[in-house]
Design a protein around this motif. Structure first.
Motif, PDB file in Angstrom:
ATOM      1  N   ALA A   1       0.693  -1.259   0.093  1.00  0.00           N
ATOM      2  CA  ALA A   1      -0.084  -0.094  -0.071  1.00  0.00           C
ATOM      3  C   ALA A   1       0.958   1.099   0.125  1.00  0.00           C
ATOM      4  N   GLU A   2       1.865   1.287   0.746  1.00  0.00           N
ATOM      5  CA  GLU A   2       3.053   2.203   0.673  1.00  0.00           C
ATOM      6  C   GLU A   2       3.519   2.510  -0.593  1.00  0.00           C
ATOM      7  N   ALA A   3       3.747   1.373  -1.040  1.00  0.00           N
ATOM      8  CA  ALA A   3       4.611   1.498  -2.574  1.00  0.00           C
ATOM      9  C   ALA A   3       3.591   2.082  -3.419  1.00  0.00           C
ATOM     10  N   VAL A   4       2.303   1.822  -3.509  1.00  0.00           N
ATOM     11  CA  VAL A   4       1.454   2.379  -4.228  1.00  0.00           C
ATOM     12  C   VAL A   4       1.350   3.993  -4.340  1.00  0.00           C
ATOM     13  N   THR A   5       1.460   4.470  -3.086  1.00  0.00           N
ATOM     14  CA  THR A   5       1.356   5.830  -2.506  1.00  0.00           C
ATOM     15  C   THR A   5       2.637   6.506  -3.153  1.00  0.00           C
ATOM     16  N   VAL A   6       3.968   6.017  -2.956  1.00  0.00           N
ATOM     17  CA  VAL A   6       5.044   6.385  -3.523  1.00  0.00           C
ATOM     18  C   VAL A   6       4.832   6.590  -5.052  1.00  0.00           C
ATOM     19  N   ALA A   7       4.353   5.411  -5.669  1.00  0.00           N
ATOM     20  CA  ALA A   7       4.225   5.642  -7.128  1.00  0.00           C
ATOM     21  C   ALA A   7       3.383   6.790  -7.587  1.00  0.00           C
ATOM     22  N   ALA A   8       2.377   6.665  -6.813  1.00  0.00           N
ATOM     23  CA  ALA A   8       1.394   7.683  -7.016  1.00  0.00           C
ATOM     24  C   ALA A   8       1.765   9.249  -7.166  1.00  0.00           C
ATOM     25  N   ARG A   9       2.600   9.440  -5.946  1.00  0.00           N
ATOM     26  CA  ARG A   9       3.268  10.549  -5.875  1.00  0.00           C
ATOM     27  C   ARG A   9       4.471  10.990  -7.079  1.00  0.00           C
ATOM     28  N   ALA A  10       5.136  10.030  -7.264  1.00  0.00           N
ATOM     29  CA  ALA A  10       6.329  10.128  -8.305  1.00  0.00           C
ATOM     30  C   ALA A  10       5.534  10.517  -9.676  1.00  0.00           C
ATOM     31  N   VAL A  11       4.338   9.885  -9.856  1.00  0.00           N
ATOM     32  CA  VAL A  11       3.941  10.280 -11.169  1.00  0.00           C
ATOM     33  C   VAL A  11       3.129  11.719 -11.224  1.00  0.00           C
ATOM     34  N   GLU A  12       2.970  12.076  -9.922  1.00  0.00           N
ATOM     35  CA  GLU A  12       2.116  13.278  -9.948  1.00  0.00           C
ATOM     36  C   GLU A  12       3.426  14.331 -10.249  1.00  0.00           C
ATOM     37  N   ALA A  13       4.133  13.854  -9.456  1.00  0.00           N
ATOM     38  CA  ALA A  13       5.686  15.037  -9.561  1.00  0.00           C
ATOM     39  C   ALA A  13       5.959  15.232 -11.076  1.00  0.00           C
ATOM     40  N   CYS A  14       5.862  13.892 -11.642  1.00  0.00           N
ATOM     41  CA  CYS A  14       6.306  14.154 -13.121  1.00  0.00           C
ATOM     42  C   CYS A  14       5.542  14.603 -14.024  1.00  0.00           C
ATOM     43  N   GLY A  15       4.067  14.668 -13.634  1.00  0.00           N
ATOM     44  CA  GLY A  15       3.093  15.183 -14.426  1.00  0.00           C
ATOM     45  C   GLY A  15       2.945  14.338 -15.824  1.00  0.00           C
ATOM     46  N   PRO A  16       2.780  15.157 -16.935  1.00  0.00           N
ATOM     47  CA  PRO A  16       2.496  14.534 -18.424  1.00  0.00           C
ATOM     48  C   PRO A  16       3.629  13.855 -18.775  1.00  0.00           C
ATOM     49  N   ALA A  17       4.736  14.074 -18.286  1.00  0.00           N
ATOM     50  CA  ALA A  17       5.903  13.401 -18.834  1.00  0.00           C
ATOM     51  C   ALA A  17       6.212  12.033 -18.202  1.00  0.00           C
ATOM     52  N   ALA A  18       5.433  11.657 -17.162  1.00  0.00           N
ATOM     53  CA  ALA A  18       5.551  10.339 -16.645  1.00  0.00           C
ATOM     54  C   ALA A  18       5.345   9.165 -17.637  1.00  0.00           C
ATOM     55  N   ASP A  19       4.451   9.430 -18.427  1.00  0.00           N
ATOM     56  CA  ASP A  19       3.996   8.081 -19.579  1.00  0.00           C
ATOM     57  C   ASP A  19       5.469   8.077 -20.406  1.00  0.00           C
ATOM     58  N   GLU A  20       6.064   9.178 -20.762  1.00  0.00           N
ATOM     59  CA  GLU A  20       7.291   8.802 -21.751  1.00  0.00           C
ATOM     60  C   GLU A  20       8.515   8.487 -20.818  1.00  0.00           C
ATOM     61  N   HIS A  21       8.640   9.004 -19.872  1.00  0.00           N
ATOM     62  CA  HIS A  21       9.863   8.846 -18.967  1.00  0.00           C
ATOM     63  C   HIS A  21      10.101   7.964 -17.887  1.00  0.00           C
ATOM     64  N   LEU A  22       9.314   7.891 -17.188  1.00  0.00           N
ATOM     65  CA  LEU A  22       9.051   7.037 -15.852  1.00  0.00           C
ATOM     66  C   LEU A  22       8.464   5.412 -16.078  1.00  0.00           C
ATOM     67  N   ARG A  23       9.456   4.696 -15.555  1.00  0.00           N
ATOM     68  CA  ARG A  23       9.084   3.234 -15.201  1.00  0.00           C
ATOM     69  C   ARG A  23       9.015   2.757 -13.762  1.00  0.00           C
ATOM     70  N   LEU A  24       8.003   2.022 -13.355  1.00  0.00           N
ATOM     71  CA  LEU A  24       8.119   1.787 -11.949  1.00  0.00           C
ATOM     72  C   LEU A  24       7.975   0.334 -11.633  1.00  0.00           C
ATOM     73  N   ASP A  25       8.591  -0.121 -10.604  1.00  0.00           N
ATOM     74  CA  ASP A  25       8.478  -1.590 -10.050  1.00  0.00           C
ATOM     75  C   ASP A  25       8.162  -1.495  -8.451  1.00  0.00           C
ATOM     76  N   LEU A  26       7.063  -1.871  -8.287  1.00  0.00           N
ATOM     77  CA  LEU A  26       6.507  -1.912  -7.008  1.00  0.00           C
ATOM     78  C   LEU A  26       6.565  -3.257  -6.180  1.00  0.00           C
ATOM     79  N   ARG A  27       7.184  -3.052  -5.031  1.00  0.00           N
ATOM     80  CA  ARG A  27       7.166  -4.565  -4.386  1.00  0.00           C
ATOM     81  C   ARG A  27       6.924  -4.283  -2.736  1.00  0.00           C
ATOM     82  N   PRO A  28       6.471  -5.248  -1.846  1.00  0.00           N
ATOM     83  CA  PRO A  28       6.090  -4.866  -0.576  1.00  0.00           C
ATOM     84  C   PRO A  28       7.296  -4.035   0.305  1.00  0.00           C
ATOM     85  N   ARG A  29       8.377  -4.202  -0.052  1.00  0.00           N
ATOM     86  CA  ARG A  29       9.560  -3.622   0.704  1.00  0.00           C
ATOM     87  C   ARG A  29      10.167  -2.369   0.017  1.00  0.00           C
ATOM     88  N   HIS A  30      10.135  -2.315  -1.345  1.00  0.00           N
ATOM     89  CA  HIS A  30      10.634  -1.000  -2.030  1.00  0.00           C
ATOM     90  C   HIS A  30       9.941  -0.976  -3.458  1.00  0.00           C
TER      91      HIS A  30
END
Length: 328
Positions: free
Chosen positions: A36-65
């Motif tokens: 659940a915290e990983a999902v929050t981190v991912a959402a905040r990272a996407v928010e920080a990138c704005g429209p550029a997230a789809d083109e530049h950002l890749r995420l891998d979510l795990r329970p510990r990191h």
């Protein structure tokens, strides 16, 4: 068109923020306590990138990191925009009391090992000239305290409502010109990363640093074997590179790239497929020393710190590689 950074520029732009330049990407990780915290981190990272997230950002979510990677989808290399996004993501996560980190370095080899070690000079990258100044964000005030909303036992929903009604200004990236003539601004000091939060202390969230790896296949006739590997792996041409000897990539970006090394003569007596393990430049000497202490031996350190060739006790080879020593 965005300007691509040199390897030394890309590394210098993000090192202080807990990111590392590895095999044409910017990488970091964030320790978390649950998925659940990983999902929050991912959402905040996407928010920080704005429209550029789809083109530049890749995420891998795990329970510990959460692993974060920045690079344009076109695979042309790291740009000034990627470096800017790394800073924006780091600032956004610092506001939650979270830390961006390249991961845990390789432990030192045991002192009583009998495994052969290469001379120290071969394991330590040679001194590099100071890298050129590159983009860095303007100085920011101290990050705000951890959001009470994030600290609730019930994680927030991931939706448009996730963002607070009055988000900190730094979470909304401003447009950046993509003009080829755009210069990279001189670096300025950035605020130090905050001390790890109580969630991070003592957490064995990863056993290694961030890294990337490839598979190298030695061949006499690359053009004749490349179609087989493309078909059997379900891989595709790298965008913009469709030559008969160009490397292959996973279209879903989940598996390692495969590249082909030209042989001058057949070598049936040895393996002709090896791994290239790309690690942060400051992790490489420790990773090499640890592998040697585990029973490996150094085949060649001639091209260090660009790469070291190691082998196990049966002479199966692997290369530990970094970005250093490759800029012209």
């Amino acid at each position: 068109m965005e300007r691509f950074l040199s390897r030394s520029e890309a590394s210098a732009a993000v090192d202080a923020q807990g990111w590392r330049f590895v095999l044409g990407t910017l990488r970091t990780a964030v320790p978390v306590g649950s998925l659940a915290e990983a999902v929050t981190v991912a959402a905040r990272a996407v928010e920080a990138c704005g429209p550029a997230a789809d083109e530049h950002l890749r995420l891998d979510l795990r329970p510990r990191h959460v692993s974060l990677t920045l690079r344009p989808q076109a695979f042309g290399g790291v740009t000034a925009r990627d470096a800017e996004l790394a800073h924006l993501i780091t600032e956004a996560l610092h506001a939650l009391g979270l830390t961006t980190t390249p991961g845990r370095p390789a432990p030192p080899p045991p002192s009583d090992t009998s495994a052969p070690l290469a001379p120290r000079a071969q394991l330590t990258p040679s001194a590099q000239s100071a890298p050129p100044a590159v983009w860095a964000p303007s100085a920011q005030s101290d990050p705000p305290a951890v959001s009470a909303r994030f600290a609730q036992s019930d994680p927030p929903a991931v939706s448009a409502r996730f963002a607070q009604s009055d988000p900190p200004p730094q979470l909304v990236p401003s447009p950046v010109s993509a003009s080829p003539a755009q210069s990279v601004s001189p670096a300025v000091s950035s605020p130090p990363a905050p001390a790890p939060s109580s969630r991070d202390v003592g957490r064995d969230w990863t056993g290694r640093s961030v890294q990337e790896w490839e598979i190298a296949i030695d061949a006499m006739d690359i053009a004749s074997i490349r179609p087989f590997w493309k078909a059997v792996l379900g891989y595709a041409d790298e965008p913009g590179k469709h030559g008969p000897e160009d490397r292959l990539v996973d279209p879903l970006r989940q598996g390692p790239a495969v590249w082909f090394q030209q042989m001058s003569e057949p070598r049936p007596q040895r393996n002709r497929i090896h791994f290239d393990v790309s690690v942060p430049h400051d992790e490489a000497p420790g990773r090499v020393a640890t592998a040697l202490a585990a029973g490996g031996h150094l085949v060649s350190g001639e091209r260090a710190p660009s790469f070291w060739v190691l082998a196990d006790r049966e002479d199966n080879e692997v290369c530990v590689t970094t970005w250093q020593g490759r800029d012209i």
